[in-house]
Design an enzyme around this catalytic site. Structure first.
Site, PDB file in Angstrom:
ATOM      1  N   LYS A 109       0.868  -1.185   0.000  1.00 21.57           N
ATOM      2  CA  LYS A 109       0.000   0.000   0.000  1.00 21.57           C
ATOM      3  C   LYS A 109       0.896   1.225   0.000  1.00 21.57           C
ATOM      4  O   LYS A 109       2.042   1.163   0.435  1.00 21.57           O
ATOM      5  CB  LYS A 109      -0.886   0.020   1.245  1.00 21.57           C
ATOM      6  CG  LYS A 109      -2.133   0.855   1.077  1.00 21.57           C
ATOM      7  CD  LYS A 109      -3.196   0.097   0.315  1.00 21.57           C
ATOM      8  CE  LYS A 109      -4.461   0.905   0.138  1.00 21.57           C
ATOM      9  NZ  LYS A 109      -5.559   0.067  -0.358  1.00 21.57           N
TER      10      LYS A 109
HETATM   11  P1  NAD Z   1     -13.244   7.653  -3.186  1.00 25.03           P
HETATM   12  O1  NAD Z   1     -12.271   8.684  -2.747  1.00 25.03           O
HETATM   13  O2  NAD Z   1     -13.593   7.530  -4.627  1.00 25.03           O
HETATM   14  O3  NAD Z   1     -14.624   7.834  -2.391  1.00 25.03           O
HETATM   15  C1  NAD Z   1     -14.735   7.927  -1.003  1.00 25.03           C
HETATM   16  C2  NAD Z   1     -16.112   8.485  -0.667  1.00 25.03           C
HETATM   17  O4  NAD Z   1     -16.295   8.468   0.751  1.00 25.03           O
HETATM   18  C3  NAD Z   1     -16.330   9.930  -1.098  1.00 25.03           C
HETATM   19  O5  NAD Z   1     -17.678  10.085  -1.515  1.00 25.03           O
HETATM   20  C4  NAD Z   1     -16.097  10.719   0.200  1.00 25.03           C
HETATM   21  O6  NAD Z   1     -16.784  11.965   0.229  1.00 25.03           O
HETATM   22  C5  NAD Z   1     -16.697   9.759   1.189  1.00 25.03           C
HETATM   23  N1  NAD Z   1     -16.239   9.937   2.560  1.00 25.03           N
HETATM   24  C6  NAD Z   1     -14.980  10.191   3.019  1.00 25.03           C
HETATM   25  N2  NAD Z   1     -15.000  10.260   4.355  1.00 25.03           N
HETATM   26  C7  NAD Z   1     -16.277  10.027   4.733  1.00 25.03           C
HETATM   27  C8  NAD Z   1     -16.946   9.942   5.989  1.00 25.03           C
HETATM   28  N3  NAD Z   1     -16.296  10.125   7.144  1.00 25.03           N
HETATM   29  N4  NAD Z   1     -18.266   9.667   6.000  1.00 25.03           N
HETATM   30  C9  NAD Z   1     -18.935   9.476   4.851  1.00 25.03           C
HETATM   31  N5  NAD Z   1     -18.374   9.534   3.643  1.00 25.03           N
HETATM   32  C10 NAD Z   1     -17.068   9.826   3.607  1.00 25.03           C
HETATM   33  O7  NAD Z   1     -12.673   6.269  -2.614  1.00 25.03           O
HETATM   34  P2  NAD Z   1     -13.008   4.793  -3.098  1.00 25.03           P
HETATM   35  O8  NAD Z   1     -11.982   4.367  -4.071  1.00 25.03           O
HETATM   36  O9  NAD Z   1     -14.456   4.689  -3.434  1.00 25.03           O
HETATM   37  O10 NAD Z   1     -12.670   3.981  -1.760  1.00 25.03           O
HETATM   38  C11 NAD Z   1     -13.612   3.807  -0.715  1.00 25.03           C
HETATM   39  C12 NAD Z   1     -13.138   2.665   0.168  1.00 25.03           C
HETATM   40  O11 NAD Z   1     -13.037   1.471  -0.615  1.00 25.03           O
HETATM   41  C13 NAD Z   1     -11.754   2.841   0.800  1.00 25.03           C
HETATM   42  O12 NAD Z   1     -11.742   2.199   2.054  1.00 25.03           O
HETATM   43  C14 NAD Z   1     -10.840   2.101  -0.135  1.00 25.03           C
HETATM   44  O13 NAD Z   1      -9.662   1.666   0.510  1.00 25.03           O
HETATM   45  C15 NAD Z   1     -11.735   0.944  -0.512  1.00 25.03           C
HETATM   46  N6  NAD Z   1     -11.363   0.285  -1.764  1.00 25.03           N
HETATM   47  C16 NAD Z   1     -11.323   0.947  -2.957  1.00 25.03           C
HETATM   48  C17 NAD Z   1     -11.019   0.269  -4.132  1.00 25.03           C
HETATM   49  C18 NAD Z   1     -10.990   0.922  -5.487  1.00 25.03           C
HETATM   50  O14 NAD Z   1     -10.782   0.209  -6.480  1.00 25.03           O
HETATM   51  N7  NAD Z   1     -11.221   2.202  -5.593  1.00 25.03           N
HETATM   52  C19 NAD Z   1     -10.740  -1.089  -4.090  1.00 25.03           C
HETATM   53  C20 NAD Z   1     -10.791  -1.739  -2.865  1.00 25.03           C
HETATM   54  C21 NAD Z   1     -11.103  -1.032  -1.725  1.00 25.03           C
END
Ligand code: NAD
Length: 419
Positions: A109
């Site tokens: 990571k």
């Molecule tokens: P992103 O940045 O696209 O979206 C995150 C969203 O969460 C945004 O809408 C943001 O406003 C919101 N947010 C942030 N803090 C918040 C809070 N305290 N309360 C409510 N909403 C809040 O990120 P993402 O890529 O969608 O990732 C989201 C999660 O999924 C993370 O934990 C990430 O590690 C995990 N993840 C992502 C991927 C990927 O391919 N993008 C893959 C596996 C896991």
């Protein structure tokens, strides 16, 4: 209490979860002592010239937990909370995530302590290219392959791939995944994490024999994962009644018009204030009377302080570590079925694996092929975890860890690290 939970070390939590699985397996201390530690970590401080001519120094990280099963793989996060402890935990989780779904990677990571929303596009590109240069000594298709995560996207992956390629003197498309299709990205990668969350939620609802005519869904976090999950679950016939972002959420018991909501967000910069729904706080969203709750924002959202208010029958933990260990126990005791993070959001890394394979072969697949293979791998992993949970009488999270940890331990043993 919630404050106590939030201040806990994320890496200590990751290690505790590992130890719980190692106990179930009956793993020797000789094996545990390697798997519980980080293999390699790099911390960099680097300057970026801002648009106003000033220079700011940023701190970034790349951490590799374990490479017993192959090159390491893991996202790059841009967020003001990024710190070494969190990146270590996320790297370890990536090892287990790749292990539980059986793809040939170890875990890594990375991230930069920055709020990307406060940078111009020019500053974001400079920061990304400089950070990529700093960690380039670790990156490459056979060694360590980054991908998008919180606060990063396909454009940022394209800049990283381009920077790594400049260092190598030729295009190294397989050095990064989650890229735009125009530069070696895979069809279907963009929404693969949400698609995996969707497949698993549907499979869990089937297993639970949930009879609700139209199951309802609340999604916390309306980003890459949350928004695609909301859309795909709606397409599958579920009713998404609430979504939120960092500023707050919206709720309509009759179901949200997601297209109109996306347009609203485009104009207003957030979902709050959507006129076809009531505003709710993130805390209220987690306690709504829905069938499925999908935390898709960030860590430590369902804690000991609020787990007893969760009314959902199923929690599909799309965000890494959204549920704390204390909350795990509360949910389990209350009969809430949990699809744990290392399985729930593995769709992203599975499609990243497909992208890497396609880049290495320079032979690209149709989206249908990507989705079919994703469905096959993630559904098989769901039933592996379910059977382990039933056979070993452990919760779904422990079962997922047991499978993953055992696979990594097997690889380590077979490679002959132990005398
Ligand atoms: P992103 O940045 O696209 O979206 C995150 C969203 O969460 C945004 O809408 C943001 O406003 C919101 N947010 C942030 N803090 C918040 C809070 N305290 N309360 C409510 N909403 C809040 O990120 P993402 O890529 O969608 O990732 C989201 C999660 O999924 C993370 O934990 C990430 O590690 C995990 N993840 C992502 C991927 C990927 O391919 N993008 C893959 C596996 C896991």
């Amino acid at each position: 209490m919630a404050v106590e939970v939030r201040s806990q070390s994320a890496f200590a939590t990751a290690q505790r979860r590992f130890e719980a699985a190692a106990d179930v397996i009956g793993m020797s201390e000789d094996q545990r002592c390697l798997l519980r530690e980080i293999k390699r970590e790099l911390v960099v401080h680097f300057p970026v010239r801002q648009d106003d001519g000033s220079v700011r120094v940023f701190t970034g990280y790349r951490v590799q937990h374990n490479e017993a099963r192959g090159p390491v793989k893991g996202g790059i996060r841009y967020h003001p909370s990024v710190a070494l402890d969190e990146v270590r935990a996320l790297a370890m989780w990536m090892t287990w995530k790749c292990g539980v779904v059986g793809i040939p990677y170890g875990g890594a990571k990375g991230g930069v302590d920055v709020d990307p929303r406060l940078l111009s596009r020019n500053e974001l590109e400079h920061l990304t290219r400089r950070f990529a240069s700093e960690i380039a000594i670790l990156i490459g298709p056979e060694r360590d392959i980054p991908a998008p995560d919180l606060g990063t996207d396909a454009q940022i992956m394209a800049w990283i791939m381009d920077t790594i390629s400049m260092h190598s003197g030729h295009s190294v498309t397989a050095s990064v995944t989650g890229k735009p299709v125009d530069v070696g990205g895979s069809e279907g990668r963009q929404e693969a994490a949400g698609r995996g969350v969707t497949y698993l939620s549907l499979e869990a609802l089937k297993y639970l024999h949930i009879e609700d005519e139209t199951p309802t869904v609340a999604v916390q976090g309306f980003g890459k994962v949350g928004a695609s999950t909301a859309r795909l679950l709606t397409e599958a016939g579920l009713r998404v009644v609430a979504v939120s972002d960092s500023r707050g959420g919206v709720h309509n018991p009759k179901g949200l018009d997601l297209e109109a909501l996306l347009e609203h967000r485009q104009v207003r910069g957030g979902v709050s204030g959507f006129k076809k729904a009531e505003d709710v706080t993130n805390e209220e969203l987690l306690a709504l009377p829905v069938t499925v709750l999908v935390p898709a924002a960030n860590e430590n959202q369902i804690t000991q302080a609020n787990a007893d208010r969760v009314q959902a029958r199923l929690v599909t933990e799309a965000a890494n570590a959204a549920v704390t260990p204390e909350a795990d126990r509360v949910l389990h005791d209350r009969g809430v079925f949990l699809v744990p993070d290392i399985l729930a959001n593995a769709g992203g890394v599975i499609a990243s694996y497909f992208e890497w394979v396609q880049d290495l072969q320079a032979f690209f697949w149709e989206e249908e092929e990507v989705n079919t293979k994703l469905h096959h791998i993630i559904t098989r992993a769901f039933y592996d975890v379910l059977h382990t949970s039933v056979n070993k009488r452990v919760d779904m999270r422990t079962a997922a860890y047991v499978i993953a940890v055992q696979r990594v331990a097997n690889a380590t043993t077979v490679r002959g690290i132990y005398p």
